[in-house]
Design a protein around this motif. Structure first.
Motif, PDB file in Angstrom:
ATOM      1  N   LEU A  19       0.870  -1.164   0.000  1.00 42.72           N
ATOM      2  CA  LEU A  19       0.000   0.000   0.000  1.00 42.72           C
ATOM      3  C   LEU A  19       0.915   1.225   0.000  1.00 42.72           C
ATOM      4  O   LEU A  19       1.953   1.226   0.662  1.00 42.72           O
ATOM      5  CB  LEU A  19      -0.916   0.000   1.230  1.00 42.72           C
ATOM      6  CG  LEU A  19      -1.868  -1.192   1.357  1.00 42.72           C
ATOM      7  CD1 LEU A  19      -2.795  -0.998   2.554  1.00 42.72           C
ATOM      8  CD2 LEU A  19      -2.674  -1.397   0.090  1.00 42.72           C
ATOM      9  N   PRO A  20       0.555   2.269  -0.749  1.00 42.56           N
ATOM     10  CA  PRO A  20       1.502   3.394  -0.966  1.00 42.56           C
ATOM     11  C   PRO A  20       1.629   4.337   0.221  1.00 42.56           C
ATOM     12  O   PRO A  20       1.347   5.534   0.123  1.00 42.56           O
ATOM     13  CB  PRO A  20       0.884   4.094  -2.179  1.00 42.56           C
ATOM     14  CG  PRO A  20      -0.584   3.845  -2.035  1.00 42.56           C
ATOM     15  CD  PRO A  20      -0.712   2.453  -1.481  1.00 42.56           C
ATOM     16  N   ILE A  21       2.070   3.773   1.359  1.00 42.85           N
ATOM     17  CA  ILE A  21       2.163   4.600   2.568  1.00 42.85           C
ATOM     18  C   ILE A  21       3.534   4.491   3.227  1.00 42.85           C
ATOM     19  O   ILE A  21       3.717   4.979   4.340  1.00 42.85           O
ATOM     20  CB  ILE A  21       1.062   4.218   3.578  1.00 42.85           C
ATOM     21  CG1 ILE A  21       1.103   2.719   3.891  1.00 42.85           C
ATOM     22  CG2 ILE A  21      -0.315   4.611   3.041  1.00 42.85           C
ATOM     23  CD1 ILE A  21       0.098   2.269   4.939  1.00 42.85           C
ATOM     24  N   SER A  22       4.500   3.855   2.571  1.00 45.00           N
ATOM     25  CA  SER A  22       5.892   3.763   3.013  1.00 45.00           C
ATOM     26  C   SER A  22       6.090   2.818   4.192  1.00 45.00           C
ATOM     27  O   SER A  22       5.838   3.183   5.346  1.00 45.00           O
ATOM     28  CB  SER A  22       6.470   5.132   3.367  1.00 45.00           C
ATOM     29  OG  SER A  22       7.808   4.991   3.838  1.00 45.00           O
ATOM     30  N   SER A  23       6.576   1.622   3.904  1.00 41.37           N
ATOM     31  CA  SER A  23       6.864   0.663   4.969  1.00 41.37           C
ATOM     32  C   SER A  23       8.054   1.123   5.809  1.00 41.37           C
ATOM     33  O   SER A  23       8.047   1.005   7.035  1.00 41.37           O
ATOM     34  CB  SER A  23       7.149  -0.719   4.371  1.00 41.37           C
ATOM     35  OG  SER A  23       8.290  -0.678   3.531  1.00 41.37           O
ATOM     36  N   SER A  24       9.084   1.661   5.136  1.00 37.94           N
ATOM     37  CA  SER A  24      10.267   2.108   5.879  1.00 37.94           C
ATOM     38  C   SER A  24       9.911   3.243   6.830  1.00 37.94           C
ATOM     39  O   SER A  24      10.415   3.313   7.954  1.00 37.94           O
ATOM     40  CB  SER A  24      11.366   2.558   4.905  1.00 37.94           C
ATOM     41  OG  SER A  24      10.913   3.640   4.095  1.00 37.94           O
ATOM     42  N   GLY A  25       9.024   4.132   6.395  1.00 37.11           N
ATOM     43  CA  GLY A  25       8.596   5.225   7.253  1.00 37.11           C
ATOM     44  C   GLY A  25       7.819   4.724   8.454  1.00 37.11           C
ATOM     45  O   GLY A  25       8.049   5.167   9.583  1.00 37.11           O
ATOM     46  N   HIS A  26       6.912   3.779   8.234  1.00 40.30           N
ATOM     47  CA  HIS A  26       6.110   3.253   9.341  1.00 40.30           C
ATOM     48  C   HIS A  26       6.958   2.419  10.300  1.00 40.30           C
ATOM     49  O   HIS A  26       6.727   2.438  11.517  1.00 40.30           O
ATOM     50  CB  HIS A  26       4.945   2.432   8.797  1.00 40.30           C
ATOM     51  CG  HIS A  26       3.779   3.251   8.344  1.00 40.30           C
ATOM     52  ND1 HIS A  26       3.832   4.050   7.217  1.00 40.30           N
ATOM     53  CD2 HIS A  26       2.539   3.435   8.875  1.00 40.30           C
ATOM     54  CE1 HIS A  26       2.666   4.671   7.069  1.00 40.30           C
ATOM     55  NE2 HIS A  26       1.871   4.319   8.058  1.00 40.30           N
ATOM     56  N   LEU A  27       7.932   1.678   9.755  1.00 38.43           N
ATOM     57  CA  LEU A  27       8.827   0.930  10.634  1.00 38.43           C
ATOM     58  C   LEU A  27       9.655   1.884  11.488  1.00 38.43           C
ATOM     59  O   LEU A  27       9.888   1.633  12.677  1.00 38.43           O
ATOM     60  CB  LEU A  27       9.752   0.023   9.805  1.00 38.43           C
ATOM     61  CG  LEU A  27       9.108  -1.211   9.165  1.00 38.43           C
ATOM     62  CD1 LEU A  27      10.119  -1.931   8.292  1.00 38.43           C
ATOM     63  CD2 LEU A  27       8.569  -2.158  10.237  1.00 38.43           C
ATOM     64  N   ALA A  28      10.099   2.990  10.882  1.00 41.80           N
ATOM     65  CA  ALA A  28      10.876   3.981  11.633  1.00 41.80           C
ATOM     66  C   ALA A  28      10.036   4.599  12.746  1.00 41.80           C
ATOM     67  O   ALA A  28      10.515   4.797  13.867  1.00 41.80           O
ATOM     68  CB  ALA A  28      11.390   5.068  10.690  1.00 41.80           C
ATOM     69  N   ILE A  29       8.771   4.892  12.446  1.00 41.75           N
ATOM     70  CA  ILE A  29       7.870   5.456  13.460  1.00 41.75           C
ATOM     71  C   ILE A  29       7.641   4.445  14.581  1.00 41.75           C
ATOM     72  O   ILE A  29       7.711   4.787  15.771  1.00 41.75           O
ATOM     73  CB  ILE A  29       6.527   5.854  12.820  1.00 41.75           C
ATOM     74  CG1 ILE A  29       6.726   7.014  11.839  1.00 41.75           C
ATOM     75  CG2 ILE A  29       5.514   6.235  13.886  1.00 41.75           C
ATOM     76  CD1 ILE A  29       5.519   7.306  10.978  1.00 41.75           C
ATOM     77  N   ALA A  30       7.384   3.184  14.205  1.00 45.34           N
ATOM     78  CA  ALA A  30       7.115   2.156  15.203  1.00 45.34           C
ATOM     79  C   ALA A  30       8.320   1.909  16.102  1.00 45.34           C
ATOM     80  O   ALA A  30       8.182   1.714  17.314  1.00 45.34           O
ATOM     81  CB  ALA A  30       6.707   0.849  14.512  1.00 45.34           C
ATOM     82  N   GLN A  31       9.505   1.949  15.505  1.00 44.94           N
ATOM     83  CA  GLN A  31      10.709   1.637  16.275  1.00 44.94           C
ATOM     84  C   GLN A  31      11.208   2.828  17.091  1.00 44.94           C
ATOM     85  O   GLN A  31      11.674   2.653  18.218  1.00 44.94           O
ATOM     86  CB  GLN A  31      11.807   1.149  15.320  1.00 44.94           C
ATOM     87  CG  GLN A  31      11.482  -0.205  14.694  1.00 44.94           C
ATOM     88  CD  GLN A  31      12.414  -0.568  13.550  1.00 44.94           C
ATOM     89  OE1 GLN A  31      13.104   0.289  13.001  1.00 44.94           O
ATOM     90  NE2 GLN A  31      12.441  -1.828  13.190  1.00 44.94           N
ATOM     91  N   ASN A  32      11.108   4.028  16.540  1.00 38.67           N
ATOM     92  CA  ASN A  32      11.692   5.194  17.205  1.00 38.67           C
ATOM     93  C   ASN A  32      10.709   5.977  18.068  1.00 38.67           C
ATOM     94  O   ASN A  32      11.114   6.596  19.061  1.00 38.67           O
ATOM     95  CB  ASN A  32      12.312   6.131  16.165  1.00 38.67           C
ATOM     96  CG  ASN A  32      13.496   5.508  15.455  1.00 38.67           C
ATOM     97  OD1 ASN A  32      14.485   5.162  16.071  1.00 38.67           O
ATOM     98  ND2 ASN A  32      13.391   5.337  14.146  1.00 38.67           N
ATOM     99  N   LEU A  33       9.427   5.961  17.711  1.00 43.97           N
ATOM    100  CA  LEU A  33       8.441   6.687  18.506  1.00 43.97           C
ATOM    101  C   LEU A  33       7.648   5.771  19.430  1.00 43.97           C
ATOM    102  O   LEU A  33       7.278   6.157  20.542  1.00 43.97           O
ATOM    103  CB  LEU A  33       7.470   7.455  17.600  1.00 43.97           C
ATOM    104  CG  LEU A  33       8.021   8.704  16.905  1.00 43.97           C
ATOM    105  CD1 LEU A  33       6.932   9.377  16.076  1.00 43.97           C
ATOM    106  CD2 LEU A  33       8.597   9.694  17.916  1.00 43.97           C
ATOM    107  N   LEU A  34       7.382   4.543  18.964  1.00 37.35           N
ATOM    108  CA  LEU A  34       6.597   3.607  19.762  1.00 37.35           C
ATOM    109  C   LEU A  34       7.456   2.597  20.520  1.00 37.35           C
ATOM    110  O   LEU A  34       6.945   1.839  21.342  1.00 37.35           O
ATOM    111  CB  LEU A  34       5.589   2.862  18.867  1.00 37.35           C
ATOM    112  CG  LEU A  34       4.631   3.754  18.065  1.00 37.35           C
ATOM    113  CD1 LEU A  34       3.683   2.902  17.234  1.00 37.35           C
ATOM    114  CD2 LEU A  34       3.851   4.683  18.992  1.00 37.35           C
ATOM    115  N   GLY A  35       8.744   2.560  20.202  1.00 43.28           N
ATOM    116  CA  GLY A  35       9.659   1.680  20.933  1.00 43.28           C
ATOM    117  C   GLY A  35       9.532   0.214  20.597  1.00 43.28           C
ATOM    118  O   GLY A  35       9.950  -0.648  21.378  1.00 43.28           O
TER     119      GLY A  35
END
Length: 277
Positions: A19-35
């Motif tokens: 889906l055109p929403i960026s997997s790398s971006g969401h992984l970065a958010i999950a790892q860096n903001l959500l821990g």
């Protein structure tokens, strides 16, 4: 907890890769903001494995195309040895050339690979990239429908799409969203733009795995993490396949740009949370 985190990250990868929403971006958010991280895992190793899972999904979803290209590759070698060329060139054989040309710009990213990967730690950059992704998606659906396919698309067009794919290595820029949008701007048929984008991801993901293999072998893999790794890969592969099927339906209905609003909201929230936290 590691397995649970791996499954959650696998869900994010499987859904967001196609889906055109960026997997790398969401992984970065999950790892860096959500821990959400796999404790003890080396940086980047699990991300690469998750991409390998979605690569499996591409092989399953597009196996007829991949099978035909493999066959035409060997037939092409035979024809080259005989000094003959079929007229017209089979579409699957020309697709091989298109994928090669579209992959070439990625070689310019190799020297700065570590820098690009490091951008994922800066969630403000990720948020801004998601906003850009939203802009591309918004205008792609408002562009006139094209008719170019593997039979008549120009080599210059696929090279430009390849450049777009190179830029989309920035976390937050959707690879599928960027390449399909640019393909639509260049007059490609929407279904072909989507199929070409996914098939072009094969050498890109394989290349990323090969480049990371050396670092992984040097550091080594903790056997205790193998169950978590396998869980994440299987989850990413399964949901990746479902996401491909869903995106095919969405693209056919011309609703590709609907994801732009999602990217804008998530991008803006990411920037705000990054500043606050």
């Amino acid at each position: 907890m590691s397995i649970l985190s791996a499954v959650v990250l696998g869900i994010i990868q499987g859904i967001a890769e196609f889906l055109p929403i960026s997997s790398s971006g969401h992984l970065a958010i999950a790892q860096n903001l959500l821990g959400l991280k796999i404790e003890g895992s080396t940086d980047g190793t699990f991300d690469i494995l998750l991409h390998l899972g979605t690569l499996i999904a591409v092989f399953i979803a597009y196996w007829p195309d991949i099978r035909d290209m493999i066959r035409e590759f060997f037939l092409g070698i035979r024809d080259l040895a005989k000094g003959t060329t079929p007229t017209p060139v089979p579409p699957s054989r020309r697709m091989i050339l298109l994928i090669i040309i579209g992959t070439l710009p990625l070689f310019a990213i190799v020297p700065i690979k570590d820098f690009i990967e490091g951008l994922g730690a800066n969630t403000v950059v990720v948020g801004c990239a998601l906003l850009v992704t939203g802009v591309l998606l918004f205008f792609s659906d408002r562009h006139n429908r094209g008719k170019k396919t593997e039979n008549n698309v120009r080599l210059r067009d696929v090279f430009i799409i390849g450049i777009a794919q190179a830029f989309a290595t920035v976390p937050g820029l959707s690879r599928s969203g960027t390449t399909v949008s640019v393909g639509c701007f260049l007059g490609l048929d929407r279904r072909f733009a989507l199929r070409y984008s996914f098939l072009m991801s094969i050498p890109a993901i394989l290349g990323a795995n090969i480049l990371s293999l050396k670092d992984t072998l040097e550091v080594g893999i903790d056997p205790a993490l193998i169950p978590a790794y396998i869980s994440g890969v299987i989850t990413a592969a399964f949901l990746g396949y479902l996401s491909i099927r869903l995106l095919k339906l969405i693209t056919d209905k011309g609703k590709f740009g609907a994801f732009s609003y999602y990217c804008w909201v998530v991008g803006a929230l990411t920037i705000v949370l990054s500043i606050i936290l």
